[in-house]
Design a protein around this motif. Structure first.
Motif, PDB file in Angstrom:
ATOM      1  N   GLU A  96     -18.588 -34.824  45.890  1.00  0.00           N
ATOM      2  CA  GLU A  96     -19.915 -34.957  45.287  1.00  0.00           C
ATOM      3  C   GLU A  96     -19.849 -35.935  44.100  1.00  0.00           C
ATOM      4  O   GLU A  96     -18.847 -35.983  43.402  1.00  0.00           O
ATOM      5  N   THR A  97     -20.933 -36.678  43.888  1.00  0.00           N
ATOM      6  CA  THR A  97     -21.011 -37.507  42.679  1.00  0.00           C
ATOM      7  C   THR A  97     -21.448 -36.617  41.528  1.00  0.00           C
ATOM      8  O   THR A  97     -22.509 -36.007  41.572  1.00  0.00           O
ATOM      9  N   LEU A  98     -20.615 -36.528  40.509  1.00  0.00           N
ATOM     10  CA  LEU A  98     -20.849 -35.558  39.437  1.00  0.00           C
ATOM     11  C   LEU A  98     -21.207 -36.259  38.138  1.00  0.00           C
ATOM     12  O   LEU A  98     -20.688 -37.332  37.835  1.00  0.00           O
ATOM     13  N   GLN A  99     -22.109 -35.625  37.362  1.00  0.00           N
ATOM     14  CA  GLN A  99     -22.421 -36.123  36.026  1.00  0.00           C
ATOM     15  C   GLN A  99     -21.365 -35.603  35.053  1.00  0.00           C
ATOM     16  O   GLN A  99     -20.984 -34.449  35.125  1.00  0.00           O
ATOM     17  N   THR A 100     -20.957 -36.423  34.154  1.00  0.00           N
ATOM     18  CA  THR A 100     -20.061 -36.073  33.039  1.00  0.00           C
ATOM     19  C   THR A 100     -18.903 -35.141  33.409  1.00  0.00           C
ATOM     20  O   THR A 100     -18.692 -34.118  32.761  1.00  0.00           O
ATOM     21  N   PRO A 101     -18.133 -35.475  34.467  1.00  0.00           N
ATOM     22  CA  PRO A 101     -17.031 -34.555  34.777  1.00  0.00           C
ATOM     23  C   PRO A 101     -15.777 -34.859  33.964  1.00  0.00           C
ATOM     24  O   PRO A 101     -15.490 -36.013  33.665  1.00  0.00           O
ATOM     25  N   THR A 102     -15.052 -33.802  33.603  1.00  0.00           N
ATOM     26  CA  THR A 102     -13.678 -33.948  33.152  1.00  0.00           C
ATOM     27  C   THR A 102     -12.821 -33.383  34.267  1.00  0.00           C
ATOM     28  O   THR A 102     -12.933 -32.204  34.595  1.00  0.00           O
ATOM     29  N   LEU A 103     -12.020 -34.237  34.877  1.00  0.00           N
ATOM     30  CA  LEU A 103     -11.203 -33.801  36.013  1.00  0.00           C
ATOM     31  C   LEU A 103      -9.808 -33.449  35.501  1.00  0.00           C
ATOM     32  O   LEU A 103      -9.139 -34.285  34.891  1.00  0.00           O
ATOM     33  N   HIS A 104      -9.406 -32.208  35.767  1.00  0.00           N
ATOM     34  CA  HIS A 104      -8.155 -31.704  35.216  1.00  0.00           C
ATOM     35  C   HIS A 104      -7.063 -31.611  36.275  1.00  0.00           C
ATOM     36  O   HIS A 104      -7.328 -31.636  37.474  1.00  0.00           O
ATOM     37  N   HIS A 105      -5.843 -31.430  35.757  1.00  0.00           N
ATOM     38  CA  HIS A 105      -4.704 -31.044  36.586  1.00  0.00           C
ATOM     39  C   HIS A 105      -4.296 -29.643  36.150  1.00  0.00           C
ATOM     40  O   HIS A 105      -4.544 -29.250  35.006  1.00  0.00           O
ATOM     41  N   GLY A 106      -3.678 -28.890  37.059  1.00  0.00           N
ATOM     42  CA  GLY A 106      -3.249 -27.538  36.735  1.00  0.00           C
ATOM     43  C   GLY A 106      -2.347 -27.534  35.504  1.00  0.00           C
ATOM     44  O   GLY A 106      -1.465 -28.384  35.385  1.00  0.00           O
ATOM     45  N   GLY A 107      -2.595 -26.600  34.577  1.00  0.00           N
ATOM     46  CA  GLY A 107      -1.794 -26.513  33.358  1.00  0.00           C
ATOM     47  C   GLY A 107      -2.453 -27.170  32.163  1.00  0.00           C
ATOM     48  O   GLY A 107      -2.016 -26.982  31.025  1.00  0.00           O
ATOM     49  N   ASP A 108      -3.523 -27.943  32.398  1.00  0.00           N
ATOM     50  CA  ASP A 108      -4.232 -28.567  31.266  1.00  0.00           C
ATOM     51  C   ASP A 108      -4.828 -27.483  30.366  1.00  0.00           C
ATOM     52  O   ASP A 108      -5.273 -26.443  30.851  1.00  0.00           O
ATOM     53  N   VAL A 109      -4.833 -27.762  29.086  1.00  0.00           N
ATOM     54  CA  VAL A 109      -5.457 -26.866  28.111  1.00  0.00           C
ATOM     55  C   VAL A 109      -6.521 -27.667  27.371  1.00  0.00           C
ATOM     56  O   VAL A 109      -6.279 -28.814  26.984  1.00  0.00           O
ATOM     57  N   PHE A 110      -7.696 -27.088  27.229  1.00  0.00           N
ATOM     58  CA  PHE A 110      -8.727 -27.753  26.440  1.00  0.00           C
ATOM     59  C   PHE A 110      -9.354 -26.754  25.478  1.00  0.00           C
ATOM     60  O   PHE A 110      -9.172 -25.544  25.612  1.00  0.00           O
ATOM     61  N   SER A 111     -10.086 -27.283  24.502  1.00  0.00           N
ATOM     62  CA  SER A 111     -10.600 -26.441  23.421  1.00  0.00           C
ATOM     63  C   SER A 111     -12.098 -26.264  23.539  1.00  0.00           C
ATOM     64  O   SER A 111     -12.833 -27.222  23.773  1.00  0.00           O
ATOM     65  N   LEU A 112     -12.504 -25.018  23.357  1.00  0.00           N
ATOM     66  CA  LEU A 112     -13.928 -24.706  23.163  1.00  0.00           C
ATOM     67  C   LEU A 112     -13.991 -24.239  21.711  1.00  0.00           C
ATOM     68  O   LEU A 112     -13.719 -23.069  21.420  1.00  0.00           O
TER      69      LEU A 112
END
Ligand code: FE2
Length: 231
Positions: A96-112
């Motif tokens: 699918e064409t996605l708006q504003t995606p961040t595509l991750h790899h397993g093990g990635d950590v991100f902050s909320l």
């Protein structure tokens, strides 16, 4: 942390739609940022919950791309400037064409805000299925249900991968609390310890036997609401 300290984050759930989907709202206590996991079915209810909690939706996390987990994304993005997170493997499978995606790899950590979220690659239900780990809370989508697991006979499903995924989760995440993608069981959440004891999919020592059970025997012999089954 002393018992009086407020938790860094809070997770609320909504059960929405005809397939008993759980939609989770992860709220970061300090910054009041929030992430919606698998927005679907009733976006008004999701917005109302966020308003009640006094948080701003800044992120959308997908466990996988099946319709019943994603059908509220567009409506949510109309109202919120939110970043979409999913695994690269699932984006490829979805196409699918996605708006504003961040595509991750397993093990990635991100902050909320101050809350750290780890994305785990847990293939089996779909090639890029993900679980989200926040401390010991584990949002499992359709990979793991309370006393069950996702089906592997749809496009992209692979029961041998599911066998490996579930074994790995039991070994590597023993202290987890499971927050599943559907309300298919006698209770809404349980510990990994209870899963190891009572989830029949966790009782196999051979992938051949697991595949036979997942693809043929389970759906003929067992119905929801799933309860604990000892070995
Ligand atoms: Fe699914």
């Amino acid at each position: 942390m002393s018992p009086e300290s407020p938790k860094l984050y809070h997770i609320d759930s909504l059960e929405l739609g005809p397939m008993e989907n759980f939609i989770y709202l992860i709220s970061d206590t300090k910054t009041k940022r929030a992430a919606v996991v698998d927005p679907a079915w009733d976006v008004d209810a999701i917005n109302q919950l966020a308003e009640q909690k006094g948080v701003t939706i800044t992120d959308i996390l997908l466990t996988h791309s099946h319709h019943d987990h994603i059908n509220g994304i567009s409506a949510l993005l109309e109202k919120h400037d939110a970043q979409l997170h999913l695994l690269n493997a699932e984006a490829k499978f979805w196409g699918e064409t996605l708006q504003t995606p961040t595509l991750h790899h397993g093990g990635d950590v991100f902050s909320l805000g101050d809350t750290q979220i780890e994305i785990l690659h847990t293939p089996g239900h779909t090639p890029g299925s993900a679980c989200y780990k926040i401390n010991n809370d584990l949002i499992t989508g359709d990979t793991m249900f309370v006393f069950g697991c996702g089906r592997c006979d749809l496009a992209g499903g692979d029961p041998e991968q599911m066998y490996t995924t579930l074994k790995k989760m039991a070994e590597e995440l023993p202290s987890s609390t499971i927050l599943p993608g559907h309300n298919y069981a006698v209770k809404t959440t349980c510990s990994m310890h209870e899963q190891i004891e009572g989830n029949p999919f966790m009782h196999f020592d051979s992938s051949v036997d697991f595949v036979q059970y997942r693809m043929h025997d389970h759906d003929r012999t067992r119905q929801s609401p799933y309860s604990s089954m000892h070995k």
